[in-house]
Design a protein around this motif. Sequence first.
Motif, PDB file in Angstrom:
ATOM      1  N   LEU A   1       0.827  -1.208   0.000  1.00  0.00           N
ATOM      2  CA  LEU A   1       0.000   0.000   0.000  1.00  0.00           C
ATOM      3  C   LEU A   1       0.864   1.263   0.000  1.00  0.00           C
ATOM      4  CD1 LEU A   1      -2.752  -1.101   2.539  1.00  0.00           C
ATOM      5  CD2 LEU A   1      -2.933  -1.004   0.042  1.00  0.00           C
ATOM      6  N   MET A   2       1.978   1.241   0.721  1.00  0.00           N
ATOM      7  CA  MET A   2       2.893   2.395   0.740  1.00  0.00           C
ATOM      8  C   MET A   2       3.499   2.620  -0.642  1.00  0.00           C
ATOM      9  SD  MET A   2       4.797   1.733   4.388  1.00  0.00           S
ATOM     10  CE  MET A   2       5.872   3.167   4.314  1.00  0.00           C
ATOM     11  N   VAL A   3       3.878   1.528  -1.300  1.00  0.00           N
ATOM     12  CA  VAL A   3       4.444   1.636  -2.647  1.00  0.00           C
ATOM     13  C   VAL A   3       3.377   2.131  -3.624  1.00  0.00           C
ATOM     14  CG1 VAL A   3       5.398   0.317  -4.575  1.00  0.00           C
ATOM     15  CG2 VAL A   3       6.272  -0.048  -2.260  1.00  0.00           C
ATOM     16  N   ALA A   4       2.171   1.602  -3.519  1.00  0.00           N
ATOM     17  CA  ALA A   4       1.082   2.020  -4.410  1.00  0.00           C
ATOM     18  C   ALA A   4       0.851   3.524  -4.288  1.00  0.00           C
ATOM     19  CB  ALA A   4      -0.193   1.250  -4.088  1.00  0.00           C
ATOM     20  N   GLU A   5       0.869   4.036  -3.073  1.00  0.00           N
ATOM     21  CA  GLU A   5       0.674   5.473  -2.847  1.00  0.00           C
ATOM     22  C   GLU A   5       1.833   6.268  -3.455  1.00  0.00           C
ATOM     23  OE1 GLU A   5      -1.268   8.839  -1.799  1.00  0.00           O
ATOM     24  OE2 GLU A   5      -2.072   6.808  -1.620  1.00  0.00           O
ATOM     25  N   ALA A   6       3.053   5.793  -3.269  1.00  0.00           N
ATOM     26  CA  ALA A   6       4.227   6.496  -3.793  1.00  0.00           C
ATOM     27  C   ALA A   6       4.230   6.522  -5.317  1.00  0.00           C
ATOM     28  CB  ALA A   6       5.498   5.849  -3.271  1.00  0.00           C
ATOM     29  N   LEU A   7       3.822   5.437  -5.947  1.00  0.00           N
ATOM     30  CA  LEU A   7       3.850   5.360  -7.409  1.00  0.00           C
ATOM     31  C   LEU A   7       2.935   6.391  -8.060  1.00  0.00           C
ATOM     32  CD1 LEU A   7       3.967   1.526  -8.219  1.00  0.00           C
ATOM     33  CD2 LEU A   7       5.858   3.136  -7.964  1.00  0.00           C
ATOM     34  N   LYS A   8       1.971   6.897  -7.315  1.00  0.00           N
ATOM     35  CA  LYS A   8       1.065   7.920  -7.857  1.00  0.00           C
ATOM     36  C   LYS A   8       1.819   9.200  -8.247  1.00  0.00           C
ATOM     37  CE  LYS A   8      -2.989   6.384  -5.271  1.00  0.00           C
ATOM     38  NZ  LYS A   8      -3.927   6.728  -4.204  1.00  0.00           N
TER      39      LYS A   8
ATOM     40  N   GLU B   1      12.088   6.355 -10.522  1.00  0.00           N
ATOM     41  CA  GLU B   1      12.761   5.380  -9.664  1.00  0.00           C
ATOM     42  C   GLU B   1      12.375   5.584  -8.207  1.00  0.00           C
ATOM     43  OE1 GLU B   1      16.950   4.123 -10.384  1.00  0.00           O
ATOM     44  OE2 GLU B   1      17.267   4.950  -8.381  1.00  0.00           O
ATOM     45  N   TYR B   2      12.256   4.462  -7.509  1.00  0.00           N
ATOM     46  CA  TYR B   2      11.945   4.458  -6.079  1.00  0.00           C
ATOM     47  C   TYR B   2      12.846   3.449  -5.400  1.00  0.00           C
ATOM     48  CZ  TYR B   2       7.562   6.548  -7.641  1.00  0.00           C
ATOM     49  OH  TYR B   2       6.625   7.360  -8.228  1.00  0.00           O
ATOM     50  N   LYS B   3      13.185   3.698  -4.150  1.00  0.00           N
ATOM     51  CA  LYS B   3      13.880   2.707  -3.325  1.00  0.00           C
ATOM     52  C   LYS B   3      12.954   2.338  -2.179  1.00  0.00           C
ATOM     53  CE  LYS B   3      18.666   3.593  -4.385  1.00  0.00           C
ATOM     54  NZ  LYS B   3      18.915   2.416  -5.179  1.00  0.00           N
ATOM     55  N   VAL B   4      12.871   1.034  -1.924  1.00  0.00           N
ATOM     56  CA  VAL B   4      11.980   0.519  -0.887  1.00  0.00           C
ATOM     57  C   VAL B   4      12.790  -0.385   0.033  1.00  0.00           C
ATOM     58  CG1 VAL B   4       9.848  -0.730  -0.426  1.00  0.00           C
ATOM     59  CG2 VAL B   4      10.097   0.500  -2.592  1.00  0.00           C
ATOM     60  N   LEU B   5      12.687  -0.158   1.343  1.00  0.00           N
ATOM     61  CA  LEU B   5      13.338  -1.016   2.326  1.00  0.00           C
ATOM     62  C   LEU B   5      12.296  -1.929   2.955  1.00  0.00           C
ATOM     63  CD1 LEU B   5      15.521   1.599   4.227  1.00  0.00           C
ATOM     64  CD2 LEU B   5      16.283  -0.036   2.515  1.00  0.00           C
ATOM     65  N   VAL B   6      12.569  -3.244   2.944  1.00  0.00           N
ATOM     66  CA  VAL B   6      11.713  -4.208   3.623  1.00  0.00           C
ATOM     67  C   VAL B   6      12.610  -5.193   4.366  1.00  0.00           C
ATOM     68  CG1 VAL B   6       9.768  -4.028   2.006  1.00  0.00           C
ATOM     69  CG2 VAL B   6      11.549  -5.699   1.566  1.00  0.00           C
ATOM     70  N   ASP B   7      12.029  -5.906   5.322  1.00  0.00           N
ATOM     71  CA  ASP B   7      12.850  -6.817   6.126  1.00  0.00           C
ATOM     72  C   ASP B   7      12.303  -8.233   6.174  1.00  0.00           C
ATOM     73  OD1 ASP B   7      10.683  -6.264   7.681  1.00  0.00           O
ATOM     74  OD2 ASP B   7      11.813  -5.544   9.409  1.00  0.00           O
ATOM     75  N   GLY B   8      11.733  -8.683   5.073  1.00  0.00           N
ATOM     76  CA  GLY B   8      11.246 -10.060   5.016  1.00  0.00           C
ATOM     77  C   GLY B   8      11.017 -10.495   3.583  1.00  0.00           C
ATOM     78  N   ASN B   9      11.013 -11.809   3.379  1.00  0.00           N
ATOM     79  CA  ASN B   9      10.806 -12.335   2.032  1.00  0.00           C
ATOM     80  C   ASN B   9       9.402 -12.051   1.502  1.00  0.00           C
ATOM     81  OD1 ASN B   9      13.267 -13.463   1.181  1.00  0.00           O
ATOM     82  ND2 ASN B   9      12.982 -15.173   2.586  1.00  0.00           N
ATOM     83  N   THR B  10       8.392 -12.162   2.358  1.00  0.00           N
ATOM     84  CA  THR B  10       7.020 -11.957   1.888  1.00  0.00           C
ATOM     85  C   THR B  10       6.809 -10.537   1.387  1.00  0.00           C
ATOM     86  OG1 THR B  10       6.193 -13.711   3.320  1.00  0.00           O
ATOM     87  CG2 THR B  10       4.585 -12.120   2.506  1.00  0.00           C
ATOM     88  N   PRO B  11       7.148  -9.491   2.156  1.00  0.00           N
ATOM     89  CA  PRO B  11       6.977  -8.146   1.598  1.00  0.00           C
ATOM     90  C   PRO B  11       7.860  -7.911   0.375  1.00  0.00           C
ATOM     91  CG  PRO B  11       7.917  -8.015   3.813  1.00  0.00           C
ATOM     92  CD  PRO B  11       7.554  -9.443   3.560  1.00  0.00           C
ATOM     93  N   LYS B  12       9.062  -8.504   0.355  1.00  0.00           N
ATOM     94  CA  LYS B  12       9.935  -8.347  -0.820  1.00  0.00           C
ATOM     95  C   LYS B  12       9.247  -8.899  -2.059  1.00  0.00           C
ATOM     96  CE  LYS B  12      13.046 -11.358  -1.648  1.00  0.00           C
ATOM     97  NZ  LYS B  12      13.766 -12.208  -2.542  1.00  0.00           N
ATOM     98  N   GLU B  13       8.685 -10.107  -1.937  1.00  0.00           N
ATOM     99  CA  GLU B  13       8.016 -10.735  -3.079  1.00  0.00           C
ATOM    100  C   GLU B  13       6.757  -9.971  -3.477  1.00  0.00           C
ATOM    101  OE1 GLU B  13       7.454 -14.759  -1.798  1.00  0.00           O
ATOM    102  OE2 GLU B  13       9.605 -15.148  -1.765  1.00  0.00           O
ATOM    103  N   ASN B  14       5.978  -9.533  -2.497  1.00  0.00           N
ATOM    104  CA  ASN B  14       4.728  -8.830  -2.800  1.00  0.00           C
ATOM    105  C   ASN B  14       4.981  -7.466  -3.438  1.00  0.00           C
ATOM    106  OD1 ASN B  14       3.250 -10.979  -1.821  1.00  0.00           O
ATOM    107  ND2 ASN B  14       2.860 -10.049   0.167  1.00  0.00           N
ATOM    108  N   VAL B  15       5.952  -6.716  -2.918  1.00  0.00           N
ATOM    109  CA  VAL B  15       6.275  -5.412  -3.500  1.00  0.00           C
ATOM    110  C   VAL B  15       6.832  -5.600  -4.912  1.00  0.00           C
ATOM    111  CG1 VAL B  15       7.846  -3.423  -3.346  1.00  0.00           C
ATOM    112  CG2 VAL B  15       6.588  -4.186  -1.320  1.00  0.00           C
ATOM    113  N   THR B  16       7.686  -6.606  -5.093  1.00  0.00           N
ATOM    114  CA  THR B  16       8.244  -6.884  -6.421  1.00  0.00           C
ATOM    115  C   THR B  16       7.139  -7.200  -7.410  1.00  0.00           C
ATOM    116  OG1 THR B  16      10.344  -7.656  -5.501  1.00  0.00           O
ATOM    117  CG2 THR B  16       9.785  -8.407  -7.726  1.00  0.00           C
TER     118      THR B  16
END
Length: 66
Positions: free
Chosen positions: A14-21, A26-41
Motif C-alpha cells: 500500500l505504501m508503494v502504491a501510494e508512492a507510485l502515484k 525510480e523508487y527505493k523501498v526497504l523491507v525486512d522479510g521475504n514476503t513483503p519483498k516478493e509482494n512489493v516486487t
Amino acid sequence: MIDARGLSCPQPVLMVAEALKSGEAEYKVLVDGNTPKENVTRYAESKGYSVACEEKDGEFTLTLSK
C-alpha cells in the motif's frame, strides 16, 4: 526512500502504491522479510517497473525503475 521495515503485508504494498502515484522514474523501498519483498516486487512489476534487489543483514533494498 520508502521504509517499510517492520510492517506486515499488505502495508508495504500500500505504501508503494501510494508512492507510485507521484510518477517518479525510480523508487527505493526497504523491507525486512521475504514476503513483503516478493509482494512489493510483484506489484511493482505489474505496474511496469523493473525491480533490482540487494540484501544486507536480512534487510532488502528494492530499486524500482521504469
